[in-house]
Design an enzyme around this catalytic site. Structure first.
Site, PDB file in Angstrom:
ATOM      1  CG  ASN A 281      -0.378   0.061   2.522  1.00 26.05           C
ATOM      2  OD1 ASN A 281       0.760   0.506   2.669  1.00 26.05           O
ATOM      3  ND2 ASN A 281      -1.105  -0.359   3.536  1.00 26.05           N
TER       4      ASN A 281
ATOM      5  CG  ASP B  41      -5.241  -9.019   4.774  1.00 26.23           C
ATOM      6  OD1 ASP B  41      -4.080  -8.696   4.463  1.00 26.23           O
ATOM      7  OD2 ASP B  41      -5.661  -9.018   5.944  1.00 26.23           O
TER       8      ASP B  41
END
Ligand code: ADP
Length: 304
Positions: free
Chosen positions: A183, A253
């Protein structure tokens, strides 16, 4: 091909409070909820729900939480032959306080996750050697991830590394992976630029700096803005989907697990990234992490 996830499995113990406690303060909670969690387990569930035959390698303790979490993985159709139950160890646990305003503070006990080792030849959990899509994150011992990516046959599959939480000591594993997924916060940490701007253009420039081979890709997830991916001389941009956000826990996830699932079905990277983006958009529109992972049919309907 199948998906093999090496990763963490935790019980998330969530206490709802009015305001987060200060140091030395004792406060009352209005509710306690238990949710299956851990980045590895969440990713395995996303992969299995998105239709891939999925195997999980990891460790729990021989306590009640371990038994519940193992059953939860099995109930999602995941092969748990590689899940060790370690005698005398505690199962990984995240203690989470969530305030009425939605802020949280989290304390993680790694427990059995950090005691995972692959056994030598002939042991009960040898390193899996089949070509597969392999997926690992950084809530496990780095030596185990190295063995997982170095195993015979591993390089003829696809090795996906989601180096989260950011752990600069784990940089040596980047060379062993085919696809890195970070990220924007993790990207800034690994690039050594914690103050860097977080636009897609800035992310592309920083991501290029993480590439170590011509056949490697770096995928940067951009939250509501979707993602960018950079490979040798190429860029892919996928815009975020308009979504009513309920709970962003586990978005990354879900993205990783869904991407692994579609790559294991031989889908081209661009299409697999678009699928994972739609899967993660669905996950943020639902409460919880593991329970919010969508099925293949739900993602296809979201993309239509
Ligand atoms: P992490 O959960 O690891 O912090 P991100 O916040 O970048 O990662 O989110 C991962 C992916 O989840 C994004 O690339 C996107 O596909 C999806 N996503 C996250 N937040 C939103 C949102 N508000 N709207 C739509 N999709 C989202």
């Amino acid at each position: 091909m199948s998906v093999i996830v090496l990763g963490s499995v935790n019980m998330d113990v969530v206490l709802s409070v009015n305001t987060l406690p200060q140091a030395g303060e004792t406060i009352a909670a209005s509710a306690q909820n238990l949710y299956p969690g851990g980045k590895g387990a969440n990713q395995a569930i996303a992969s299995a729900r998105c239709g891939a035959p999925t195997a999980f390698f990891g460790a729990v303790g021989d306590d009640d939480y371990g038994a519940v979490l193992a059953k939860n993985l099995q109930d999602n159709g995941i092969d748990t032959a590689g899940l060790k139950v370690l005698a005398g160890r505690r199962t990984g646990q995240a203690s989470i306080y969530v305030s009425a305003a939605g802020e949280n503070s989290i304390v993680i006990l790694a427990g059995a996750n950090h005691d995972f080792v692959f056994d030598e030849d002939g042991g009960p959990v040898p390193v899996p050697s089949a070509p597969a899509v392999r997926l690992a994150q950084f809530e496990m011992p780095l030596a185990a991830i190295k063995a997982f990516f170095d195993a015979p046959g591993a390089a003829s599959g696809t090795r996906i590394l989601n180096p989260a939480p950011a752990l600069p000591d784990g940089r040596f594993l980047f060379d062993l992976s085919d696809i890195l997924i970070v990220n924007q916060t993790e990207l800034a940490t690994y690039a050594g630029r914690p103050d860097a701007a977080s636009s897609p253009e800035a992310s592309i420039a920083l991501a290029r700096g993480l590439l170590s081979r011509d056949d490697q890709w770096v995928v940067v997830t951009l939250g509501a803005d979707g993602l960018v991916a950079v490979g040798a001389g190429q860029e892919i941009f996928v815009a975020g989907l308009d979504t009513e956000v309920v709970d962003t826990t586990g978005a990354g996830d879900c993205f990783c697990g869904a991407l692994a699932a579609r790559l294991s079905a031989s889908e081209p990277l661009r299409d697999a990234l678009a699928f994972a983006n739609a899967a993660a958009a669905l996950a943020v529109s639902r409460r919880g992490a593991g329970p919010s992972m969508p099925t293949f049919e739900e993602v296809v309907a979201r993309q239509a």
